[in-house]
Scaffold this motif. Structure first.
Motif, PDB file in Angstrom:
ATOM      1  N   LEU A  24     -30.301 -21.125 -26.338  1.00 29.39           N
ATOM      2  CA  LEU A  24     -30.417 -19.680 -26.545  1.00 29.39           C
ATOM      3  C   LEU A  24     -29.484 -18.989 -25.563  1.00 29.39           C
ATOM      4  CD1 LEU A  24     -31.646 -17.069 -27.667  1.00 29.39           C
ATOM      5  CD2 LEU A  24     -33.594 -17.401 -26.100  1.00 29.39           C
TER       6      LEU A  24
ATOM      7  N   TYR B 101     -36.880 -22.918 -24.826  1.00 34.46           N
ATOM      8  CA  TYR B 101     -35.437 -22.943 -25.053  1.00 34.46           C
ATOM      9  C   TYR B 101     -34.691 -23.325 -23.784  1.00 34.46           C
ATOM     10  CZ  TYR B 101     -36.563 -20.220 -29.223  1.00 34.46           C
ATOM     11  OH  TYR B 101     -37.096 -19.802 -30.420  1.00 34.46           O
TER      12      TYR B 101
ATOM     13  N   ASP C 287     -28.926 -20.103 -30.942  1.00 38.04           N
ATOM     14  CA  ASP C 287     -29.432 -18.752 -31.142  1.00 38.04           C
ATOM     15  C   ASP C 287     -28.788 -17.871 -30.087  1.00 38.04           C
ATOM     16  OD1 ASP C 287     -31.249 -19.226 -33.296  1.00 38.04           O
ATOM     17  OD2 ASP C 287     -32.641 -20.136 -31.880  1.00 38.04           O
TER      18      ASP C 287
ATOM     19  N   PHE D 210     -28.913 -13.991 -28.353  1.00 40.32           N
ATOM     20  CA  PHE D 210     -29.496 -12.665 -28.161  1.00 40.32           C
ATOM     21  C   PHE D 210     -28.506 -11.835 -27.367  1.00 40.32           C
ATOM     22  CE2 PHE D 210     -31.511  -9.739 -25.182  1.00 40.32           C
ATOM     23  CZ  PHE D 210     -32.221  -8.909 -26.044  1.00 40.32           C
TER      24      PHE D 210
ATOM     25  N   ALA E 186     -28.482 -18.052 -35.295  1.00 40.63           N
ATOM     26  CA  ALA E 186     -28.976 -16.702 -35.558  1.00 40.63           C
ATOM     27  C   ALA E 186     -28.515 -15.778 -34.446  1.00 40.63           C
ATOM     28  CB  ALA E 186     -30.507 -16.685 -35.649  1.00 40.63           C
TER      29      ALA E 186
ATOM     30  N   VAL F 159     -29.636 -12.149 -32.642  1.00 45.07           N
ATOM     31  CA  VAL F 159     -30.547 -11.020 -32.485  1.00 45.07           C
ATOM     32  C   VAL F 159     -29.768  -9.943 -31.746  1.00 45.07           C
ATOM     33  CG1 VAL F 159     -32.732 -10.182 -31.573  1.00 45.07           C
ATOM     34  CG2 VAL F 159     -32.550 -12.537 -32.417  1.00 45.07           C
TER      35      VAL F 159
ATOM     36  N   ARG G 196     -39.500 -14.519 -29.366  1.00 43.92           N
ATOM     37  CA  ARG G 196     -39.946 -15.845 -29.792  1.00 43.92           C
ATOM     38  C   ARG G 196     -40.301 -15.848 -31.283  1.00 43.92           C
ATOM     39  NH1 ARG G 196     -43.133 -15.730 -25.166  1.00 43.92           N
ATOM     40  NH2 ARG G 196     -42.382 -17.035 -23.451  1.00 43.92           N
TER      41      ARG G 196
ATOM     42  N   LEU H 265     -37.194 -15.505 -33.577  1.00 39.30           N
ATOM     43  CA  LEU H 265     -36.408 -16.739 -33.657  1.00 39.30           C
ATOM     44  C   LEU H 265     -37.159 -17.822 -34.421  1.00 39.30           C
ATOM     45  CD1 LEU H 265     -34.927 -16.832 -30.041  1.00 39.30           C
ATOM     46  CD2 LEU H 265     -33.754 -16.184 -32.167  1.00 39.30           C
TER      47      LEU H 265
END
Length: 300
Positions: A37, A61, A110, A112, A134, A136, A294, A297
């Motif tokens: 992450l 993570y 992931d 963020f 992904a 965010v 959390r 995700l």
């Protein structure tokens, strides 16, 4: 690319590393284990503002927060004070994030990102979708996705002109005021209960505040406008199938930044997710913020 590691002590300190990338060395902090992450701070900020969030997510993570190039401990090569006298470029920021992910196993990760860091995350997903599971994007300043960006653009230019004419302190004060953040300095502690004096800063928070304050001029001179003027390529994000989540702070409703994030969500054809707090909710309400992140995700 090379990585220099400074092991943290115990479970609370991060594994501090320095990654050599073209033209710079990126300071980053690794915690925990599990899926990767990447945490991207915004504007003048650095890894320190995301430390509390990173700690809370490290149970699930491998969290990696970093100082974007030119900020704090991520120094540029061959420049005075580690900063260049030229505007920041989103493609370079995105490539830096890609180098970090590759150095840590190659992903997909992931990602963020908050504020300008969300713009970096979106640029990364556009350029290197194979590295991203992904994104965010928390309150991205997508000025150019507004139906009429003229007022927001005028605010940004007013801040920049104020900085040029009156200096860093005046420029930052106007930036905070126009963005509804003038109740506190960035990264400063909140008021104590009952409206009394705020609790004293921890040593860690004080060090972060000092570093971030030292980034204000670089942000005003070379970061604010490029980060705001970047227009995410929503068509490319659709084509490559990257999962994008737009996060909006419940305390940001009515602010320009809320409208900008809503515009991105609309272009992507998705509903934004409400996060606790305002633009700095990850600091003010880290536990609740981490819980929402959390869940977001895990839903992917």
């Amino acid at each position: 690319m090379t990585t220099v590691t400074s092991p943290g002590a115990g479970g609370h300190s991060p594994d501090e590393r320095s990654l050599r990338v073209p033209g710079a060395r990126l300071h980053h902090e690794v915690r925990g284990s599990g899926p990767l992450l990447l945490l991207v701070p915004g504007g003048p900020q650095d890894a320190g503002v995301l430390a509390d969030l990173a700690r809370r997510l490290a149970d699930r993570y491998t969290t990696v927060a970093y100082d974007p190039r030119g900020n704090s401990r991520s120094l540029l090569d061959g420049t005075a004070e580690g900063r260049a006298d030229e505007d920041q470029r989103l493609d370079v920021h995105a490539d830096d994030a890609a180098h970090l992910i590759r150095s840590l196993g190659g992903g997909p990760a992931d990602v963020f990102g908050t504020s300008g860091g969300a713009q970096i995350a979106l640029a990364l997903a556009t350029r290197d979708p194979d590295l991203v599971r992904a994104v965010v994007a928390h309150e991205p300043p997508c000025v150019m996705l507004l139906d009429d960006p003229s007022e927001a653009l005028a605010h940004d230019r007013e801040i920049h002109e104020t900085y040029l004419k009156e200096g860093v302190e005046a420029g930052i004060a106007l930036f905070l005021g126009l963005n509804g953040l003038d109740g506190t300095e960035p990264d400063a502690p909140e008021q104590g209960e009952g409206g009394g004096a705020p609790p004293p800063m921890s040593e860690e928070d004080a060090a972060t505040f000092e570093r971030v304050s030292g980034n204000f001029e670089y942000f005003l001179a070379h970061g604010m406008l490029p980060l705001s003027l970047y227009r995410p390529d929503t068509d490319a994000l659709h084509r490559n199938g990257t999962r994008v989540v737009v996060g909006l702070g419940e305390g940001s409703l009515g602010q320009d930044i809320h409208a900008m994030g809503s515009a991105l969500a609309g272009r992507l054809g998705i509903e934004p997710i409400t996060f606790p707090g305002d633009h700095l909710g990850y600091e003010a309400e880290p536990e609740a913020f981490a819980d929402v992140l959390r869940c977001v995700l895990a839903d992917g």
